[in-house]
Scaffold this motif. Structure first.
Motif, PDB file in Angstrom:
ATOM      1  N   SER A 162       0.862  -1.181   0.000  1.00 25.42           N
ATOM      2  CA  SER A 162       0.000   0.000   0.000  1.00 25.42           C
ATOM      3  C   SER A 162       0.900   1.232   0.000  1.00 25.42           C
ATOM      4  N   VAL A 163       1.665   1.345  -1.093  1.00 27.81           N
ATOM      5  CA  VAL A 163       2.672   2.412  -1.171  1.00 27.81           C
ATOM      6  C   VAL A 163       2.038   3.785  -1.033  1.00 27.81           C
ATOM      7  N   ARG A 164       0.899   3.964  -1.707  1.00 25.39           N
ATOM      8  CA  ARG A 164       0.294   5.301  -1.693  1.00 25.39           C
ATOM      9  C   ARG A 164      -0.189   5.672  -0.301  1.00 25.39           C
ATOM     10  N   GLU A 165      -0.771   4.681   0.409  1.00 26.40           N
ATOM     11  CA  GLU A 165      -1.215   4.954   1.781  1.00 26.40           C
ATOM     12  C   GLU A 165      -0.028   5.309   2.666  1.00 26.40           C
ATOM     13  N   MET A 166       1.108   4.610   2.416  1.00 28.82           N
ATOM     14  CA  MET A 166       2.275   4.861   3.250  1.00 28.82           C
ATOM     15  C   MET A 166       2.837   6.257   3.004  1.00 28.82           C
ATOM     16  N   VAL A 167       2.859   6.680   1.749  1.00 26.61           N
ATOM     17  CA  VAL A 167       3.328   8.041   1.447  1.00 26.61           C
ATOM     18  C   VAL A 167       2.437   9.060   2.145  1.00 26.61           C
ATOM     19  N   PHE A 168       1.130   8.798   2.081  1.00 22.91           N
ATOM     20  CA  PHE A 168       0.184   9.715   2.722  1.00 22.91           C
ATOM     21  C   PHE A 168       0.469   9.795   4.220  1.00 22.91           C
ATOM     22  N   ALA A 169       0.700   8.627   4.827  1.00 20.13           N
ATOM     23  CA  ALA A 169       0.967   8.609   6.267  1.00 20.13           C
ATOM     24  C   ALA A 169       2.247   9.358   6.593  1.00 20.13           C
ATOM     25  N   SER A 170       3.289   9.195   5.758  1.00 20.65           N
ATOM     26  CA  SER A 170       4.550   9.860   6.086  1.00 20.65           C
ATOM     27  C   SER A 170       4.432  11.372   5.910  1.00 20.65           C
ATOM     28  N   GLN A 175       1.662  13.038   6.543  1.00 19.80           N
ATOM     29  CA  GLN A 175       0.937  13.486   7.732  1.00 19.80           C
ATOM     30  C   GLN A 175       1.863  13.517   8.946  1.00 19.80           C
ATOM     31  N   GLN A 176       2.757  12.530   9.008  1.00 21.27           N
ATOM     32  CA  GLN A 176       3.700  12.481  10.123  1.00 21.27           C
ATOM     33  C   GLN A 176       4.611  13.702  10.098  1.00 21.27           C
ATOM     34  N   ALA A 177       5.129  14.014   8.894  1.00 17.06           N
ATOM     35  CA  ALA A 177       6.021  15.170   8.774  1.00 17.06           C
ATOM     36  C   ALA A 177       5.300  16.446   9.196  1.00 17.06           C
ATOM     37  N   GLN A 178       4.019  16.530   8.797  1.00 15.04           N
ATOM     38  CA  GLN A 178       3.243  17.731   9.144  1.00 15.04           C
ATOM     39  C   GLN A 178       3.129  17.867  10.663  1.00 15.04           C
ATOM     40  N   ALA A 179       2.846  16.737  11.327  1.00 13.56           N
ATOM     41  CA  ALA A 179       2.697  16.767  12.783  1.00 13.56           C
ATOM     42  C   ALA A 179       4.015  17.135  13.461  1.00 13.56           C
ATOM     43  N   GLU A 180       5.113  16.580  12.945  1.00  7.25           N
ATOM     44  CA  GLU A 180       6.415  16.863  13.553  1.00  7.25           C
ATOM     45  C   GLU A 180       6.788  18.331  13.413  1.00  7.25           C
ATOM     46  N   LEU A 181       6.521  18.893  12.227  1.00  5.79           N
ATOM     47  CA  LEU A 181       6.832  20.317  12.017  1.00  5.79           C
ATOM     48  C   LEU A 181       6.037  21.183  12.992  1.00  5.79           C
ATOM     49  N   LEU A 182       4.777  20.780  13.201  1.00  3.78           N
ATOM     50  CA  LEU A 182       3.931  21.532  14.133  1.00  3.78           C
ATOM     51  C   LEU A 182       4.515  21.460  15.539  1.00  3.78           C
ATOM     52  N   LYS A 183       5.021  20.270  15.874  1.00  2.00           N
ATOM     53  CA  LYS A 183       5.605  20.075  17.205  1.00  2.00           C
ATOM     54  C   LYS A 183       6.840  20.971  17.376  1.00  2.00           C
TER      55      LYS A 183
END
Lengths: 286, 68
Positions: free
Chosen positions: A234-242, A244-252
């Motif tokens: 599920s490559v596309r789902e994984m890219v989407f998740a990463s 979202q993760q980057a977005q959360a980390e930047l916010l942090k």
């Protein structure tokens, strides 16, 4: 000439003739068309059968009749393309059975359809409650077409205000272990690409019954050996998740840093990644 | 984990996503998807550049935490 040779030649000739005639008469399914076409098909069939077993003694006479029954409907069909009145004369007019959720009893009587028959027709369309139907029409082919009430229709992405990824038809690139070079070329893909993809999932070409490339360019394979479990990437789902993760980390980072300038920079970056997430959501997830 | 290595982690994740999206931008057959992927890539490269700059600043300011 012995009798059996006569019969053989006669049947062979008629077979080819009727084959051509049916081809000319069109693609419509004989059962799904109007009663008119049903009669035409029946007459042609019966006449051919009678001719083949020599029940009609005069061959030319029968051929002329057969030609009439093939070409006259063709002519009428052609004329009906241009005249609405003739079309209705040939095919009849569809009858409205249910209008605004109410059964039209007079129309039912007119087409000699009983209440039972109506229920049967609805059930054939997976509708068990008359209350769910907004509008129903009895087509000239005898089939019931219906429109469900707005709140009983199946949900479409449009109803949920979802944006979905536009999809093209998948292309079959492997069939029975053979590579279909034409469709590969149509996709602009190379043999090497296919080999790499197969290697990645660890299967050999001989073991592949069917391989299709979807509109995102991903390869799906079905194997002869059903015991082998293929990884489901599920490559596309994984890219989407990463993302979202980057977005959360930047916010942090933006929340934890004390320097006002870098606080702002991180917040801006986080918003930008959020934008990308929203933009790509339909293409990566749906 | 120091802030620097955390940032590096995020940067690596973003770059990975960028690479995969670039792949999809190439192999997707629908034009609308291609355009969306490419627009996303442009924004992502801005973010990557800004993050890389920030990482450099941190490494300059606190060289003792510089990771290899």
């Amino acid at each position: 000439m012995p009798v059996w040779v006569d019969g053989l030649l006669r049947s062979l000739g008629l077979f080819l003739l009727v084959f051509a005639a049916i081809r000319i008469l069109g693609k419509k399914h004989p059962v799904a068309t109007s009663p008119f076409h049903f009669v035409v098909y029946s007459v042609v069939a019966v006449m051919t059968a009678l001719l083949a077993v020599n029940i009609i003694p005069n061959f030319d006479f029968a051929l002329a009749a057969l030609a009439t029954w093939v070409f006259l409907p063709l002519l009428l069909d052609y004329l009906a393309l241009h005249s609405k009145a003739l079309y209705q004369l040939l095919h009849g007019k569809e009858t409205i059975i249910i209008k605004q959720g109410k059964v039209m009893e007079e129309n039912l009587k007119q087409v000699r359809l009983s209440g039972e028959g109506l229920l049967k027709g609805l059930r054939a369309k997976n509708v068990f409650s008359v209350a769910d139907v907004e509008f129903a029409v009895l087509e000239t082919s005898g089939e019931l077409s219906l429109l469900l009430k707005a709140d009983k229709r199946p949900v479409a992405p449009h109803d949920l205000e979802w944006k979905v990824m536009p999809q093209l038809e998948p292309q079959t690139v492997i069939l029975d272990g053979n590579i279909l070079h034409d469709s590969l070329r149509r996709l602009g893909l190379t043999l090497q690409w296919l080999q790499t993809q197969l290697e990645c999932s660890g299967v050999s070409l001989e073991n592949v019954f069917l391989g299709q490339v979807n509109s995102a360019g991903e390869l799906y394979v079905d194997l002869f050996d059903d015991l082998i479990q293929l990884p489901n990437p599920s490559v596309r789902e994984m890219v989407f998740a990463s993302l979202q993760q980057a977005q959360a980390e930047l916010l942090k980072y933006s929340l934890s840093t004390e320097d006002p300038q870098s606080k702002k920079q991180f917040a801006d970056d986080s918003t930008k990644v959020q934008q990308v997430v929203e933009k790509l959501r339909p293409h990566l997830l749906r | 984990m120091t802030v620097g290595s955390q940032l590096k982690n995020t940067l690596a994740g973003l770059k990975g996503a960028q690479a995969t999206i670039r792949l999809y931008a190439q192999q997707t057959r629908h034009e609308q998807s291609q355009i969306a992927f490419q627009e996303g890539l442009i924004i992502l490269s801005e973010v990557v550049a800004s993050l890389a700059g920030r990482l450099q600043e941190i490494e300059l300011a606190e060289p003792q935490y510089k990771s290899v």
